[in-house]
Design an enzyme around this catalytic site. Structure first.
Site, PDB file in Angstrom:
ATOM      1  N   ASP A  36       0.852  -1.194   0.000  1.00 35.36           N
ATOM      2  CA  ASP A  36       0.000   0.000   0.000  1.00 35.36           C
ATOM      3  C   ASP A  36       0.887   1.243   0.000  1.00 35.36           C
ATOM      4  O   ASP A  36       2.013   1.220   0.489  1.00 35.36           O
ATOM      5  CB  ASP A  36      -0.945   0.028   1.215  1.00 35.36           C
ATOM      6  N   ASP A  59       4.308   2.985  -4.134  1.00 33.13           N
ATOM      7  CA  ASP A  59       3.385   3.713  -5.012  1.00 33.13           C
ATOM      8  C   ASP A  59       3.368   2.974  -6.343  1.00 33.13           C
ATOM      9  O   ASP A  59       4.366   2.985  -7.073  1.00 33.13           O
ATOM     10  CB  ASP A  59       3.867   5.154  -5.193  1.00 33.13           C
ATOM     11  N   ASN A  86      -5.081  -4.284  -7.289  1.00 32.91           N
ATOM     12  CA  ASN A  86      -6.327  -3.798  -6.685  1.00 32.91           C
ATOM     13  C   ASN A  86      -6.283  -2.307  -6.322  1.00 32.91           C
ATOM     14  O   ASN A  86      -7.320  -1.657  -6.297  1.00 32.91           O
ATOM     15  CB  ASN A  86      -6.630  -4.643  -5.436  1.00 32.91           C
ATOM     16  N   TYR A 152     -11.876   8.213 -14.274  1.00 32.54           N
ATOM     17  CA  TYR A 152     -12.032   6.884 -13.656  1.00 32.54           C
ATOM     18  C   TYR A 152     -12.594   5.904 -14.681  1.00 32.54           C
ATOM     19  O   TYR A 152     -12.129   4.766 -14.801  1.00 32.54           O
ATOM     20  CB  TYR A 152     -12.954   7.003 -12.436  1.00 32.54           C
ATOM     21  N   LYS A 156     -10.589   2.575 -15.952  1.00 31.26           N
ATOM     22  CA  LYS A 156     -11.078   1.217 -15.696  1.00 31.26           C
ATOM     23  C   LYS A 156     -11.393   0.482 -17.000  1.00 31.26           C
ATOM     24  O   LYS A 156     -11.248  -0.741 -17.068  1.00 31.26           O
ATOM     25  CB  LYS A 156     -12.281   1.252 -14.754  1.00 31.26           C
ATOM     26  N   THR A 187     -16.108   0.704   1.547  1.00 36.17           N
ATOM     27  CA  THR A 187     -14.667   0.849   1.765  1.00 36.17           C
ATOM     28  C   THR A 187     -14.382   2.305   2.124  1.00 36.17           C
ATOM     29  O   THR A 187     -15.297   3.106   2.317  1.00 36.17           O
ATOM     30  CB  THR A 187     -13.855   0.475   0.500  1.00 36.17           C
TER      31      THR A 187
HETATM   32  P1  NAD Z   1      -9.871   2.007  -0.390  1.00 29.03           P
HETATM   33  O1  NAD Z   1      -9.582   3.452  -0.534  1.00 29.03           O
HETATM   34  O2  NAD Z   1     -10.563   1.523   0.823  1.00 29.03           O
HETATM   35  O3  NAD Z   1      -8.534   1.154  -0.604  1.00 29.03           O
HETATM   36  C1  NAD Z   1      -7.639   1.457  -1.641  1.00 29.03           C
HETATM   37  C2  NAD Z   1      -6.220   1.344  -1.121  1.00 29.03           C
HETATM   38  O4  NAD Z   1      -5.325   1.620  -2.233  1.00 29.03           O
HETATM   39  C3  NAD Z   1      -5.902   2.389  -0.034  1.00 29.03           C
HETATM   40  O5  NAD Z   1      -5.351   1.747   1.102  1.00 29.03           O
HETATM   41  C4  NAD Z   1      -4.883   3.321  -0.701  1.00 29.03           C
HETATM   42  O6  NAD Z   1      -3.908   3.826   0.202  1.00 29.03           O
HETATM   43  C5  NAD Z   1      -4.256   2.391  -1.746  1.00 29.03           C
HETATM   44  N1  NAD Z   1      -3.633   3.154  -2.835  1.00 29.03           N
HETATM   45  C6  NAD Z   1      -4.117   4.247  -3.462  1.00 29.03           C
HETATM   46  N2  NAD Z   1      -3.239   4.682  -4.363  1.00 29.03           N
HETATM   47  C7  NAD Z   1      -2.170   3.845  -4.310  1.00 29.03           C
HETATM   48  C8  NAD Z   1      -0.938   3.800  -4.991  1.00 29.03           C
HETATM   49  N3  NAD Z   1      -0.613   4.723  -5.912  1.00 29.03           N
HETATM   50  N4  NAD Z   1      -0.073   2.795  -4.701  1.00 29.03           N
HETATM   51  C9  NAD Z   1      -0.382   1.869  -3.751  1.00 29.03           C
HETATM   52  N5  NAD Z   1      -1.542   1.880  -3.059  1.00 29.03           N
HETATM   53  C10 NAD Z   1      -2.429   2.858  -3.335  1.00 29.03           C
HETATM   54  O7  NAD Z   1     -10.733   1.654  -1.701  1.00 29.03           O
HETATM   55  P2  NAD Z   1     -11.361   0.301  -2.270  1.00 29.03           P
HETATM   56  O8  NAD Z   1     -12.772   0.622  -2.562  1.00 29.03           O
HETATM   57  O9  NAD Z   1     -11.032  -0.856  -1.441  1.00 29.03           O
HETATM   58  O10 NAD Z   1     -10.609   0.245  -3.679  1.00 29.03           O
HETATM   59  C11 NAD Z   1      -9.960  -0.915  -4.154  1.00 29.03           C
HETATM   60  C12 NAD Z   1     -10.211  -1.019  -5.648  1.00 29.03           C
HETATM   61  O11 NAD Z   1     -11.598  -1.277  -5.878  1.00 29.03           O
HETATM   62  C13 NAD Z   1      -9.882   0.233  -6.460  1.00 29.03           C
HETATM   63  O12 NAD Z   1      -9.201  -0.142  -7.650  1.00 29.03           O
HETATM   64  C14 NAD Z   1     -11.231   0.801  -6.791  1.00 29.03           C
HETATM   65  O13 NAD Z   1     -11.215   1.567  -7.971  1.00 29.03           O
HETATM   66  C15 NAD Z   1     -12.046  -0.457  -6.934  1.00 29.03           C
HETATM   67  N6  NAD Z   1     -13.496  -0.288  -6.835  1.00 29.03           N
HETATM   68  C16 NAD Z   1     -14.074   0.100  -5.660  1.00 29.03           C
HETATM   69  C17 NAD Z   1     -15.451   0.247  -5.599  1.00 29.03           C
HETATM   70  C18 NAD Z   1     -16.146   0.674  -4.326  1.00 29.03           C
HETATM   71  O14 NAD Z   1     -17.349   0.960  -4.362  1.00 29.03           O
HETATM   72  N7  NAD Z   1     -15.459   0.731  -3.200  1.00 29.03           N
HETATM   73  C19 NAD Z   1     -16.244  -0.006  -6.729  1.00 29.03           C
HETATM   74  C20 NAD Z   1     -15.607  -0.396  -7.907  1.00 29.03           C
HETATM   75  C21 NAD Z   1     -14.245  -0.554  -7.944  1.00 29.03           C
END
Ligand code: NAD
Length: 248
Positions: A36, A59, A86, A152, A156, A187
């Site tokens: 992360d 990153d 992810n 976004y 995606k 989340t």
């Molecule tokens: P979240 O914010 O809870 O977790 C995402 C994590 O990614 C965070 O801990 C953040 O610090 C880390 N992160 C961000 N940029 C980063 C980078 N450059 N390098 C390393 N780590 C990084 O969000 P989430 O909802 O768990 O998101 C996970 C994935 O799910 C994402 O790709 C998001 O687009 C996708 N997603 C989420 C949803 C939703 O409704 N939550 C819906 C569709 C897709």
């Protein structure tokens, strides 16, 4: 679905869906590289996994950071069997005419280029091992135009295309690559976000239709299946995990 003697690398594992994936793979027997950008989040997830985890702050949008991540994973465990790309960030829901270039570039950099960079760095190891499984976290915005802002959505859709490209390119090398498309999930992704008023007003009615929220564990279960032997002939699949939202 057992992952004994397997190594899983999960990006964005400090929070939300990635954290749930890390916990699920560890429970299934894998050793897990918890990556992360947020060192605190990575450390907390890894601490919850105990001896079976390595926390790495990286990153995914920076090539040198990704190189250090993969080096740390190989140094600790010697192989990478499962890669969950992810980590991702939202945009402000700005529409195509309104999105500032800096926001476009950051979202594309993390969500698409970051997914590419980690894949690019891990593939040589999977090729020399003779196989592996990659699971990308895309989004409903990877197949639809009206559920997120322009950046976004484009990022995606790019992840969906990259998933198919990797699946096709390495099918005969024992490497599978699939994507999940989460619907709205509980989340931290929207914590502290500010939304573009025009974009949010246009997208709001569509998003309201998807208001049945998923738990991160429901996404992790789908990732576990796709990475497992139970999915040994599933490759290049783009799978909605949205409770039927996209079926409407
Ligand atoms: P979240 O914010 O809870 O977790 C995402 C994590 O990614 C965070 O801990 C953040 O610090 C880390 N992160 C961000 N940029 C980063 C980078 N450059 N390098 C390393 N780590 C990084 O969000 P989430 O909802 O768990 O998101 C996970 C994935 O799910 C994402 O790709 C998001 O687009 C996708 N997603 C989420 C949803 C939703 O409704 N939550 C819906 C569709 C897709």
């Amino acid at each position: 679905m057992t992952f004994d003697d397997r190594v899983a690398l999960v990006t964005g594992a400090g929070s939300g869906i990635g954290r749930a994936m890390a916990l699920a793979f560890a429970k299934a027997g894998a050793r897990v590289v918890v990556c992360d950008l947020d060192a605190g989040g990575a450390g907390r997830t890894a601490a919850d996994l105990g001896d079976a985890a390595l926390a790495v702050t990286a990153d995914i949008g920076e090539e040198s950071s990704v190189a250090a991540l993969v080096e740390a994973a190989i140094g600790a465990y010697g192989r990478i069997d499962v890669l969950c790309n992810n980590a991702g960030i939202m945009d402000t829901m700005a529409l195509p005419a309104d999105i500032p270039l800096a926001q476009w570039e950051r979202v594309l950099r993390v969500n698409l280029t970051g997914t590419f960079l980690v894949t690019h760095a891990v593939l040589p190891h999977m090729l020399s091992q003779g196989g592996g499984a990659i699971v990308n976290t895309a989004s409903e915005a990877g197949i639809r135009g009206g559920v997120a802002g322009a950046a976004y959505t484009a990022s995606k859709h790019g992840v969906v295309g990259l998933t198919k490209s990797v699946a096709w390119a390495y099918a005969k090398d024992g490497i599978r690559c699939n994507a999940i498309l989460p619907g709205p999930t509980m989340t931290n992704i929207a914590n502290g976000a500010t939304f573009d008023p025009a974009g949010a007003a246009r997208l709001g009615p569509v998003l309201a239709l998807g208001e049945r929220l998923a738990q991160p564990e429901q996404m992790a279960d789908a990732a576990l299946y796709l990475a497992s032997e139970a999915a040994s002939f599933v490759n290049g699949a783009i799978i909605p995990v949205d409770g039927g939202w996209s079926a409407a």
